[in-house]
Design a protein around this motif. Structure first.
Motif, PDB file in Angstrom:
ATOM      1  N   THR A 213      37.484  17.575  -3.279  1.00 12.96           N
ATOM      2  CA  THR A 213      38.171  18.608  -2.521  1.00 12.96           C
ATOM      3  C   THR A 213      38.572  18.039  -1.163  1.00 12.96           C
ATOM      4  O   THR A 213      38.049  16.999  -0.741  1.00 12.96           O
ATOM      5  N   TYR A 214      39.472  18.732  -0.494  1.00  9.14           N
ATOM      6  CA  TYR A 214      39.945  18.265   0.805  1.00  9.14           C
ATOM      7  C   TYR A 214      39.665  19.284   1.902  1.00  9.14           C
ATOM      8  O   TYR A 214      40.230  19.221   2.978  1.00  9.14           O
ATOM      9  N   GLU A 246      37.475   9.989   9.076  1.00  4.46           N
ATOM     10  CA  GLU A 246      37.984   8.817   8.370  1.00  4.46           C
ATOM     11  C   GLU A 246      36.962   8.314   7.362  1.00  4.46           C
ATOM     12  O   GLU A 246      35.757   8.275   7.639  1.00  4.46           O
ATOM     13  N   ASP A 247      37.422   7.965   6.174  1.00  4.73           N
ATOM     14  CA  ASP A 247      36.595   7.417   5.095  1.00  4.73           C
ATOM     15  C   ASP A 247      35.619   8.440   4.509  1.00  4.73           C
ATOM     16  O   ASP A 247      34.697   8.070   3.788  1.00  4.73           O
ATOM     17  N   GLU A 248      35.829   9.712   4.775  1.00  8.64           N
ATOM     18  CA  GLU A 248      34.941  10.737   4.227  1.00  8.64           C
ATOM     19  C   GLU A 248      35.532  11.297   2.941  1.00  8.64           C
ATOM     20  O   GLU A 248      36.719  11.631   2.887  1.00  8.64           O
ATOM     21  N   LEU A 249      34.705  11.389   1.915  1.00 12.04           N
ATOM     22  CA  LEU A 249      35.097  12.012   0.663  1.00 12.04           C
ATOM     23  C   LEU A 249      34.292  13.294   0.482  1.00 12.04           C
ATOM     24  O   LEU A 249      33.087  13.310   0.708  1.00 12.04           O
TER      25      LEU A 249
END
Length: 313
Positions: A213-214, A246-249
């Motif tokens: 998800t975003y 940044e770089d987070e999922l």
């Protein structure tokens, strides 16, 4: 049952849950018990939604217990888990030495059948009391979106009152067994339930997967979802999501599949629940393995010993 049977001495009931002290299921149950004027009602419940925390406990930090206003009851909102609340509530430390005669955990929004008892904070609240020798019930309603409404939780409380009184009657007669606590599930269409049925724990489980998800906006909590028909939901669930770093999922849980009722065994909790019964499932503290697996593991251990012995030569 004769109302005078348990009216001689007012039994003390401790109510807890995992949906939080403001959850309508708990409030309807407490209101019903207070209105009956036959019980001393104590409440010790989480100060926020703690659904799905299982039997986790707070160990390293002190708990906060704040007075809560619930008419006719002595109530505290606690910063811990359902198991914490049950433990504190039966300890005698919170309620001036009073130990409840019966602990009731619920009424939960959503059923707690089959393997779901492992995840359930509702069941854990009852189990914790049972571990310390206090009789307990966990009560859940088989809430289904687009079918259920908040009034069903009130009906669930009404439907379970005879069961609560029956347990109290057996306790007073010193006839109640000490080896289990009861996990009770009320069907979706509680107004037309088929009565009580003793069941065994089945293998029902909603299979959960993951989906990227975003947005990190929290999902609505269970009791807030239930309450949407009567109140507007406020709080953090309505806040706009914060930006991704940044770089987070981000991943969220999604339902993959529920067990097919037709595949379940006779007299199991979920199957009987879907058939319209109020299910009563006696549970113990431990999860036992299937006995047919024991011979395999005995043979496996012997083979392991033989391989270990031969490799050391």
């Amino acid at each position: 049952m004769d109302d005078a049977a348990i009216a001689g001495s007012r039994p003390t009931l401790l109510i807890t849950n995992d949906d939080g002290i403001d959850a309508p299921g708990l409030r309807f149950l407490v209101d019903l018990l207070v209105a009956a004027d036959r019980y001393r009602v104590l409440v010790c419940a989480p100060d926020s939604d703690k659904s799905g925390v299982g039997h986790s406990i707070t160990w390293q930090c002190a708990l906060s217990a704040k007075r809560a206003e619930i008419m006719g009851a002595t109530a505290f909102a606690v910063s811990g888990t359902p198991a914490d609340c049950a433990s504190l509530g039966i300890s005698g430390k919170l309620f001036d030495g009073v130990i409840p005669d019966l602990v009731i955990s619920g009424i939960n929004v959503g059923c707690n059948c089959g393997y779901h008892v492992v995840y359930s904070g509702t069941v854990a609240g009852a189990r914790e009391a049972f571990l310390y020798g206090v009789p307990a019930l966990a009560i859940s309603h088989n809430w289904k979106g687009r079918k259920s409404n908040v009034h069903d939780l009130k009906l669930a409380a009404d439907a379970c009152l005879p069961l609560i009184n029956a347990v109290l009657y057996e306790l007073k007669a010193k006839a109640y067994p000490e080896g289990s606590f009861l996990n009770v599930d009320v069907p979706t269409d509680v107004a037309n339930h088929k009565g009580f049925k003793i069941t065994k724990q089945g293998k029902f489980m909603t299979r959960i997967g993951w989906e990227q998800t975003y947005s990190n906006t929290p999902a609505l909590e269970s009791y807030q979802t239930a309450n949407m028909n009567i109140d507007s939901v406020s709080g953090p669930a309505n806040n706009a999501s914060s930006a991704l770093v940044e770089d987070e999922l981000l991943f969220k849980r999604v339902v993959i599949k529920k067990n097919d009722v037709e595949e379940e065994e006779e007299d199991t909790d979920h199957r009987a629940l879907e058939e319209g019964y109020i299910t009563i499932t006696p549970l113990g503290a431990l999860s036992h393995t299937e006995m047919e697996g024991v011979p395999y593991f005995k043979s496996w251990l012997m083979r392991l010993a033989e391989r270990t012995s031969s490799s050391s030569l």
